[in-house]
Design a protein around this motif. Structure first.
Motif, short mmCIF file in Angstrom:
data_model
loop_
_atom_site.label_atom_id
_atom_site.label_comp_id
_atom_site.label_asym_id
_atom_site.label_seq_id
_atom_site.Cartn_x
_atom_site.Cartn_y
_atom_site.Cartn_z
N ASP A 53 0.83 -1.20 0.00
CA ASP A 53 0.00 0.00 0.00
C ASP A 53 0.87 1.26 0.00
N LYS A 54 1.95 1.23 0.75
CA LYS A 54 2.83 2.39 0.83
C LYS A 54 4.25 1.94 0.58
N VAL A 55 4.90 2.64 -0.32
CA VAL A 55 6.29 2.34 -0.66
C VAL A 55 7.06 3.65 -0.59
N PRO A 56 8.27 3.64 0.00
CA PRO A 56 9.07 4.89 0.04
C PRO A 56 9.27 5.46 -1.36
N ALA A 57 9.29 6.77 -1.42
CA ALA A 57 9.35 7.45 -2.71
C ALA A 57 10.64 7.16 -3.44
N ASN A 58 11.72 7.03 -2.70
CA ASN A 58 13.00 6.82 -3.37
C ASN A 58 13.33 5.35 -3.57
N ALA A 59 12.38 4.45 -3.27
CA ALA A 59 12.62 3.01 -3.40
C ALA A 59 12.20 2.55 -4.79
N THR A 60 12.99 1.64 -5.33
CA THR A 60 12.69 1.06 -6.65
C THR A 60 12.21 -0.37 -6.45
N VAL A 61 10.93 -0.59 -6.84
CA VAL A 61 10.31 -1.91 -6.69
C VAL A 61 10.47 -2.68 -7.99
N LEU A 62 10.93 -3.89 -7.88
CA LEU A 62 11.16 -4.73 -9.05
C LEU A 62 10.27 -5.97 -8.97
N TRP A 63 9.56 -6.22 -10.07
CA TRP A 63 8.68 -7.41 -10.15
C TRP A 63 9.40 -8.52 -10.90
N GLN A 64 9.21 -9.73 -10.41
CA GLN A 64 9.77 -10.92 -11.02
C GLN A 64 8.72 -12.04 -11.01
N VAL A 65 8.85 -12.97 -11.94
CA VAL A 65 7.96 -14.12 -12.01
C VAL A 65 8.80 -15.38 -12.03
#
Length: 484
Positions: free
Chosen positions: A53-65
């Motif tokens: 729901d909340k992610v730090p603004a400077n964080a980069t989220v990476l999706w993997q399968v």
């Protein structure tokens, strides 16, 4: 001393127990449970996966399968961002997705792409009296991975546990098939209840209960080894032979067979209907016209049939099907097609293949002279034997058609001649009457003798009346005497 319950109360209790047993016989059919980390997606739809729901603004989220079949680790990177959009889901998109920041795992979830199963429309059959029951139903679309199909069989109005059987999906035939063991001691005429259920993670669907009997679902396999052969010196006959299917043992139960056939120029088979007449009468009608009574054979031990009205010189396609000897169940599917051509007189083929020729006396004593093809308008300049007539591929008309046509023509000619003779006599008589002169042929009638006296009421003989004295009386006898 306690009183025994009245018979009416006992009957009500038994009926209530029976109803409860029947209600409990139905099996629950619903979707399989999903875990909390599983997300359901529908085929062809779009879905959005959210990491947190909340992610730090400077964080980069990476999706993997995770690739299917991989031993571990993340095989393929997808995109960056807190949300992942997947468009037009396919079954291959199912798998475990995870989002992370650097090496820190934030969330892992399982995506399942599935569609609710179709409602089964079950049909059951039995290949012989000693075989298991096979129940099946078709599928319009390929079922989703993980779809489970179950079938239950039990005797009707009997308090017993139902026989449960897992069904298998055949992708080439696109249908579910279940093989069910027959309960021991089951009568062929007793009713059985068949219940079905198909379920997966997207939902469940139960088919309508089907009531069957062992004799009613009997459906043999088609006959095998069907052959068609010509009969010598019979240009309109064909003999069809076949064998029992391997799944049916004729030592204990017999089959009756039905045959259909068509000449190759015809686009479809003749309709085969049960013959309402005796076999011999049906055969006679079929000789005149197949539409009157299509040929069939109901002889339980005979595995051959003679076709009597085949087209001359034409190849025919023949099929055979079978049914229980007592008429139980349904007809089998039609066998594989077999072809055959009636016998043809070799002299007919020789006469058709010989070149056109005439006999003329020549100087060297030879009388056979072959006419050149140019006289017949042929273009076969390279043929060495002159003009050769190609064999006809058109079927020869039946002799019965010629008989009917000739008889009708003779009858019409006879009627026409009779009418003409009749009117000719009338015209000749009327013409003679118009050409006679006036008075010719008319004679006056002349009486041959004196006219007869007119009869009146005066009697010829009268009684003598008293006369006056002195008068003379003459009677008829006196007149006759005086005339002599």
């Amino acid at each position: 001393m306690a009183r025994p319950p009245p018979p009416l109360l006992l009957g009500l209790l038994l009926l209530l127990r029976l109803l409860l047993q029947l209600a409990a016989a139905g099996r629950p059919c619903g979707p399989t449970g999903l875990s909390r980390d599983t997300v359901l997606g529908h085929l062809g739809a779009n879905i959005t996966l959210t990491c947190q729901d909340k992610v730090p603004a400077n964080a980069t989220v990476l999706w993997q399968v995770e690739e299917q079949g991989s031993a571990g680790g993340w095989a393929r990177r997808l995109a960056e961002g807190n949300m992942l959009l997947l468009r037009r889901l396919r079954y291959e998109d199912s798998g475990r997705y995870s989002c992370s920041v650097g090496s820190h795992l934030l969330r892992s979830l399982r995506l399942l792409v599935a569609e609710p199963p179709e409602t089964p429309q079950v049909s059951c059959y039995r290949r012989s009296h000693d075989k298991d029951i096979l129940c099946e139903w078709p599928q319009q679309e390929r079922p989703s991975p993980g779809t489970r199909a179950m079938l239950w069989l039990k005797r009707r109005f009997v308090a017993e546990n139902a026989t449960e059987q897992r069904c298998r999906y055949f992708s080439k035939a696109r249908k579910f098939v279940c093989r069910v063991k027959v309960p021991p001691g089951t009568d062929d005429t007793k009713h059985l209840v068949v219940s079905t259920c198909v379920s997966n993670s997207a939902g469940g669907s139960a088919g309508k209960d089907k009531i069957i009997t062992l004799s009613g679902v009997l459906k043999p396999d088609p006959p095998i080894n069907v052959t068609v052969e010509a009969l010598e010196k019979a240009p309109q006959r064909l003999r069809v032979n076949w064998s029992y299917p391997s799944s049916w043992d004729p030592r204990f139960y017999w089959l009756r067979f039905q045959v259909r056939y068509r000449p190759e120029p015809a686009a479809a088979f003749m309709e085969v209907r049960p013959c309402l007449l005796a076999w011999s009468c049906c055969l006679c009608l079929a000789r005149l016209s197949p539409a009157l009574c299509p040929l069939q054979v109901d002889q339980v031990t005979t595995t051959w049939l003679d076709i009597h009205d085949a087209w001359r010189g034409t190849r025919h396609v023949v099929q055979v099907r079978a049914k229980d000897e007592f008429g139980h169940g349904a007809w089998s599917e039609w066998s594989q097609e077999a072809v055959g051509t009636p016998w043809t007189d070799p002299r007919d083929l020789t006469s058709e293949m010989e070149p056109f020729s005439l006999q003329f006396p020549v100087e060297d004593g030879t009388y056979l002279v072959t006419l050149p093809p140019e006289l017949f308008g042929e273009d076969h300049a390279n043929s060495a034997g002159g003009s050769v007539m190609e064999p006809s591929t058109h079927p020869v008309a039946s002799p019965y058609a010629f008989l009917v046509t000739g008889g009708s023509l003779l009858l019409g000619i006879a009627l026409f001649v009779g009418i003409m003779v009749r009117y000719r006599q009338m015209w000749w008589t009327s013409g003679q009457e118009r050409t006679k002169p006036e008075g010719e042929g008319q004679h006056m009638l002349v009486p041959l003798g004196l006219p007869l006296p007119t009869l009146n009421d005066t009697p010829l003989l009268s009684h003598s009346a008293p006369s006056a004295p002195g008068m003379l009386h003459i009677t008829h006898s006196d007149y006759s005497s005086s005339g002599q």
